[in-house]
Design a protein around this motif. Structure first.
Motif, PDB file in Angstrom:
ATOM      1  N   PHE A  32       0.815  -1.210   0.000  1.00 54.12           N
ATOM      2  CA  PHE A  32       0.000   0.000   0.000  1.00 54.12           C
ATOM      3  C   PHE A  32       0.853   1.265   0.000  1.00 54.12           C
ATOM      4  CE2 PHE A  32       0.637  -1.458   4.340  1.00 54.12           C
ATOM      5  CZ  PHE A  32       1.133  -0.331   4.953  1.00 54.12           C
ATOM      6  N   ALA A  33       2.185   1.102   0.076  1.00 49.39           N
ATOM      7  CA  ALA A  33       3.092   2.255   0.093  1.00 49.39           C
ATOM      8  C   ALA A  33       4.453   1.822  -0.429  1.00 49.39           C
ATOM      9  CB  ALA A  33       3.230   2.821   1.510  1.00 49.39           C
ATOM     10  N   ARG A  34       5.178   2.779  -0.992  1.00 49.26           N
ATOM     11  CA  ARG A  34       6.548   2.556  -1.453  1.00 49.26           C
ATOM     12  C   ARG A  34       7.457   3.444  -0.604  1.00 49.26           C
ATOM     13  NH1 ARG A  34       7.692   0.570  -6.373  1.00 49.26           N
ATOM     14  NH2 ARG A  34       9.153   2.236  -6.872  1.00 49.26           N
ATOM     15  N   LEU A  35       8.234   2.826   0.253  1.00 48.46           N
ATOM     16  CA  LEU A  35       9.002   3.550   1.251  1.00 48.46           C
ATOM     17  C   LEU A  35      10.348   3.976   0.685  1.00 48.46           C
ATOM     18  CD1 LEU A  35       8.275   1.260   4.327  1.00 48.46           C
ATOM     19  CD2 LEU A  35       6.862   3.069   3.321  1.00 48.46           C
ATOM     20  N   ASP A  36      10.715   5.204   0.966  1.00 48.59           N
ATOM     21  CA  ASP A  36      11.958   5.800   0.476  1.00 48.59           C
ATOM     22  C   ASP A  36      13.061   5.532   1.491  1.00 48.59           C
ATOM     23  OD1 ASP A  36      13.984   7.326  -0.559  1.00 48.59           O
ATOM     24  OD2 ASP A  36      12.835   9.184  -0.686  1.00 48.59           O
ATOM     25  N   LEU A  37      13.836   4.482   1.271  1.00 56.92           N
ATOM     26  CA  LEU A  37      14.881   4.099   2.213  1.00 56.92           C
ATOM     27  C   LEU A  37      16.148   4.926   2.064  1.00 56.92           C
ATOM     28  CD1 LEU A  37      14.606   0.200   1.965  1.00 56.92           C
ATOM     29  CD2 LEU A  37      13.364   1.758   3.483  1.00 56.92           C
ATOM     30  N   ASP A  38      16.234   5.689   0.993  1.00 54.61           N
ATOM     31  CA  ASP A  38      17.466   6.404   0.649  1.00 54.61           C
ATOM     32  C   ASP A  38      17.407   7.893   0.990  1.00 54.61           C
ATOM     33  OD1 ASP A  38      20.076   6.270  -0.598  1.00 54.61           O
ATOM     34  OD2 ASP A  38      19.231   7.419  -2.267  1.00 54.61           O
ATOM     35  N   ARG A  39      16.296   8.331   1.572  1.00 61.49           N
ATOM     36  CA  ARG A  39      16.105   9.772   1.738  1.00 61.49           C
ATOM     37  C   ARG A  39      17.144  10.411   2.653  1.00 61.49           C
ATOM     38  NH1 ARG A  39      10.112  11.858   2.716  1.00 61.49           N
ATOM     39  NH2 ARG A  39       9.950  10.581   0.835  1.00 61.49           N
ATOM     40  N   VAL A  49       6.623   9.301   8.574  1.00 67.76           N
ATOM     41  CA  VAL A  49       5.310   8.727   8.306  1.00 67.76           C
ATOM     42  C   VAL A  49       4.225   9.742   8.683  1.00 67.76           C
ATOM     43  CG1 VAL A  49       3.774   6.777   8.717  1.00 67.76           C
ATOM     44  CG2 VAL A  49       6.259   6.479   8.914  1.00 67.76           C
ATOM     45  N   LEU A  50       3.446  10.172   7.716  1.00 69.27           N
ATOM     46  CA  LEU A  50       2.285  11.020   7.997  1.00 69.27           C
ATOM     47  C   LEU A  50       1.118  10.103   8.339  1.00 69.27           C
ATOM     48  CD1 LEU A  50       0.791  13.750   8.024  1.00 69.27           C
ATOM     49  CD2 LEU A  50       0.356  13.425   5.574  1.00 69.27           C
ATOM     50  N   GLY A  51       0.692  10.125   9.594  1.00 66.51           N
ATOM     51  CA  GLY A  51      -0.375   9.233  10.028  1.00 66.51           C
ATOM     52  C   GLY A  51      -1.743   9.608   9.521  1.00 66.51           C
ATOM     53  N   GLN A  52      -1.938  10.876   9.224  1.00 68.93           N
ATOM     54  CA  GLN A  52      -3.244  11.354   8.779  1.00 68.93           C
ATOM     55  C   GLN A  52      -3.664  10.646   7.492  1.00 68.93           C
ATOM     56  OE1 GLN A  52      -3.412  15.605   8.708  1.00 68.93           O
ATOM     57  NE2 GLN A  52      -5.217  15.679   7.420  1.00 68.93           N
ATOM     58  N   GLY A  53      -4.841  10.046   7.493  1.00 70.22           N
ATOM     59  CA  GLY A  53      -5.339   9.353   6.316  1.00 70.22           C
ATOM     60  C   GLY A  53      -4.943   7.894   6.222  1.00 70.22           C
ATOM     61  N   LYS A  54      -4.082   7.432   7.117  1.00 71.24           N
ATOM     62  CA  LYS A  54      -3.675   6.029   7.134  1.00 71.24           C
ATOM     63  C   LYS A  54      -4.369   5.300   8.281  1.00 71.24           C
ATOM     64  CE  LYS A  54       1.001   6.769   5.206  1.00 71.24           C
ATOM     65  NZ  LYS A  54       0.928   8.235   5.043  1.00 71.24           N
ATOM     66  N   THR A  55      -4.575   4.012   8.129  1.00 65.03           N
ATOM     67  CA  THR A  55      -5.122   3.227   9.225  1.00 65.03           C
ATOM     68  C   THR A  55      -4.044   3.005  10.273  1.00 65.03           C
ATOM     69  OG1 THR A  55      -4.506   1.075   8.294  1.00 65.03           O
ATOM     70  CG2 THR A  55      -6.608   2.031   7.572  1.00 65.03           C
ATOM     71  N   PRO A  56      -4.439   2.725  11.509  1.00 62.24           N
ATOM     72  CA  PRO A  56      -3.432   2.428  12.531  1.00 62.24           C
ATOM     73  C   PRO A  56      -2.523   1.267  12.133  1.00 62.24           C
ATOM     74  CG  PRO A  56      -5.534   2.868  13.573  1.00 62.24           C
ATOM     75  CD  PRO A  56      -5.793   2.825  12.095  1.00 62.24           C
ATOM     76  N   GLU A  57      -3.091   0.263  11.471  1.00 60.62           N
ATOM     77  CA  GLU A  57      -2.299  -0.887  11.050  1.00 60.62           C
ATOM     78  C   GLU A  57      -1.263  -0.489  10.002  1.00 60.62           C
ATOM     79  OE1 GLU A  57      -5.988  -2.067  12.908  1.00 60.62           O
ATOM     80  OE2 GLU A  57      -5.602  -0.779  11.175  1.00 60.62           O
ATOM     81  N   GLN A  58      -1.638   0.397   9.088  1.00 60.62           N
ATOM     82  CA  GLN A  58      -0.691   0.860   8.070  1.00 60.62           C
ATOM     83  C   GLN A  58       0.447   1.652   8.702  1.00 60.62           C
ATOM     84  OE1 GLN A  58      -3.448   2.953   5.494  1.00 60.62           O
ATOM     85  NE2 GLN A  58      -3.441   1.292   3.988  1.00 60.62           N
ATOM     86  N   VAL A  59       0.128   2.499   9.660  1.00 61.26           N
ATOM     87  CA  VAL A  59       1.168   3.282  10.331  1.00 61.26           C
ATOM     88  C   VAL A  59       2.163   2.352  11.024  1.00 61.26           C
ATOM     89  CG1 VAL A  59       1.647   4.934  12.179  1.00 61.26           C
ATOM     90  CG2 VAL A  59      -0.290   5.303  10.648  1.00 61.26           C
ATOM     91  N   ALA A  60       1.653   1.359  11.749  1.00 64.39           N
ATOM     92  CA  ALA A  60       2.525   0.427  12.457  1.00 64.39           C
ATOM     93  C   ALA A  60       3.392  -0.366  11.489  1.00 64.39           C
ATOM     94  CB  ALA A  60       1.683  -0.520  13.317  1.00 64.39           C
ATOM     95  N   SER A  61       2.797  -0.786  10.383  1.00 65.20           N
ATOM     96  CA  SER A  61       3.539  -1.565   9.390  1.00 65.20           C
ATOM     97  C   SER A  61       4.673  -0.753   8.778  1.00 65.20           C
ATOM     98  CB  SER A  61       2.589  -2.059   8.291  1.00 65.20           C
ATOM     99  OG  SER A  61       3.293  -2.764   7.294  1.00 65.20           O
ATOM    100  N   ARG A  85      -2.414   5.934  18.079  1.00 67.89           N
ATOM    101  CA  ARG A  85      -1.459   5.853  19.186  1.00 67.89           C
ATOM    102  C   ARG A  85      -1.751   4.648  20.073  1.00 67.89           C
ATOM    103  NH1 ARG A  85      -2.662  11.348  19.440  1.00 67.89           N
ATOM    104  NH2 ARG A  85      -3.496  11.203  21.559  1.00 67.89           N
ATOM    105  N   ALA A  86      -3.033   4.361  20.276  1.00 66.30           N
ATOM    106  CA  ALA A  86      -3.392   3.187  21.078  1.00 66.30           C
ATOM    107  C   ALA A  86      -2.948   1.900  20.384  1.00 66.30           C
ATOM    108  CB  ALA A  86      -4.896   3.160  21.319  1.00 66.30           C
ATOM    109  N   HIS A  87      -3.105   1.842  19.072  1.00 63.12           N
ATOM    110  CA  HIS A  87      -2.685   0.647  18.335  1.00 63.12           C
ATOM    111  C   HIS A  87      -1.163   0.484  18.387  1.00 63.12           C
ATOM    112  CE1 HIS A  87      -2.713  -2.531  15.318  1.00 63.12           C
ATOM    113  NE2 HIS A  87      -1.758  -1.873  14.690  1.00 63.12           N
ATOM    114  N   LEU A  88      -0.425   1.578  18.239  1.00 62.10           N
ATOM    115  CA  LEU A  88       1.033   1.498  18.277  1.00 62.10           C
ATOM    116  C   LEU A  88       1.531   1.016  19.632  1.00 62.10           C
ATOM    117  CD1 LEU A  88       2.100   4.732  16.347  1.00 62.10           C
ATOM    118  CD2 LEU A  88       2.348   2.372  15.589  1.00 62.10           C
ATOM    119  N   ALA A  89       0.848   1.399  20.691  1.00 60.19           N
ATOM    120  CA  ALA A  89       1.255   0.956  22.022  1.00 60.19           C
ATOM    121  C   ALA A  89       1.214  -0.563  22.126  1.00 60.19           C
ATOM    122  CB  ALA A  89       0.357   1.581  23.082  1.00 60.19           C
ATOM    123  N   GLN A  90       0.289  -1.195  21.404  1.00 58.31           N
ATOM    124  CA  GLN A  90       0.172  -2.648  21.418  1.00 58.31           C
ATOM    125  C   GLN A  90       1.059  -3.301  20.370  1.00 58.31           C
ATOM    126  OE1 GLN A  90      -1.641  -4.318  23.726  1.00 58.31           O
ATOM    127  NE2 GLN A  90      -2.080  -2.320  24.648  1.00 58.31           N
TER     128      GLN A  90
END
Length: 249
Positions: A32-39, A49-61, A85-90
């Motif tokens: 669902f995303a292409r991460l820039d490892l070289d930035r 990671v901009l959390g706005q608009g993403k599901t908690p699971e996507q942010v954690a992933s 934030r609650a999902h990330l804590a778990q």
């Protein structure tokens, strides 16, 4: 049996394959995303990671994948709502949650070089100021915070003038009429990034009044970011602080 390629074509093909492999190592496709490892290597600052608009699971992933790729640097996620934030804590118990800033970090913070001082007009500007302070620290600057020094009580600002002068870069956060950055820029010659916030009554128009006031500042040396953009202001300020610290070394 295929005829061998001419030497120049074989060289070009090998170069293309090497470029493809290098590109693959710079990007991680998680579906669902292409991460820039070289930035970080290109710009000095890793992907955030901009959390706005993403599901908690996507942010954690995404945070987990970036941390696995670069465990030596902090991964930052911004604009996280309560559910994220609650999902990330778990899901990522090693992550540190920053509730006022609505952010999370995973991994070690870099050594601090240079100083960014984040100045907030009022307590209501706290979430944007907290975001700016955290982002500046994650991006390699030492951070100081000065709160509740709005122009309605100018003596409070004058009392901290020396602290303003000690910074390598200032981030000045204000809502309402947005006057604070102009006043600060008239007191000190430190590079300054102004952040308008959406705090204010009806005619503040969700921060537009403060934004226009800052854009029309009569004090020289004021740069302005978008409404509530503590992140963008802090990245710029941290780069200024790091460069300043390098120049002084």
């Amino acid at each position: 049996m295929h005829d061998p390629l001419p030497a120049d074509q074989a060289t070009d093909q090998a170069a293309d394959q090497a470029a493809d492999q290098a590109a693959d190592s710079r990007t991680l496709d998680v579906g669902f995303a292409r991460l820039d490892l070289d930035r970080a290597a290109r710009t000095g600052d890793p992907e955030v990671v901009l959390g706005q608009g993403k599901t908690p699971e996507q942010v954690a992933s995404i945070m987990a994948a970036l941390h696995e790729a670069h465990p030596e640097q902090a991964v930052l996620a911004t604009r996280l709502d309560d559910a994220a934030r609650a999902h990330l804590a778990q899901a990522l118990p090693a992550a540190e949650l920053h509730h006022e800033a609505r952010c999370a970090t995973l991994g070690p913070l870099p050594p601090a070089r240079g100083t960014v001082t984040v100045v907030a007009a009022g307590t209501s500007d706290g979430p944007v100021a907290a975001e700016a302070a955290l982002v500046a620290r994650v991006h390699g600057a030492h951070v100081e915070r000065i709160t509740d020094v709005g122009v309605a009580g100018l003596h409070r600002l004058l009392a901290v003038r020396e602290r303003l002068e000690e910074a390598d870069c200032l981030v000045v956060v204000a809502g309402m009429e947005g006057a604070l950055p102009s006043v600060v820029a008239g007191l000190v010659g430190v590079p300054l990034v102004a952040v308008p916030t959406s705090v204010g009554y009806g005619a503040s128009l969700g921060g537009i009044t403060a934004l226009l006031a800052m854009l029309n500042s009569c004090a020289p040396g004021v740069s302005v970011v978008n409404i509530d953009n503590g992140y963008g202001a802090a990245v710029h300020a941290a780069r200024v602080a790091r460069q300043s610290a390098g120049a002084q070394a």
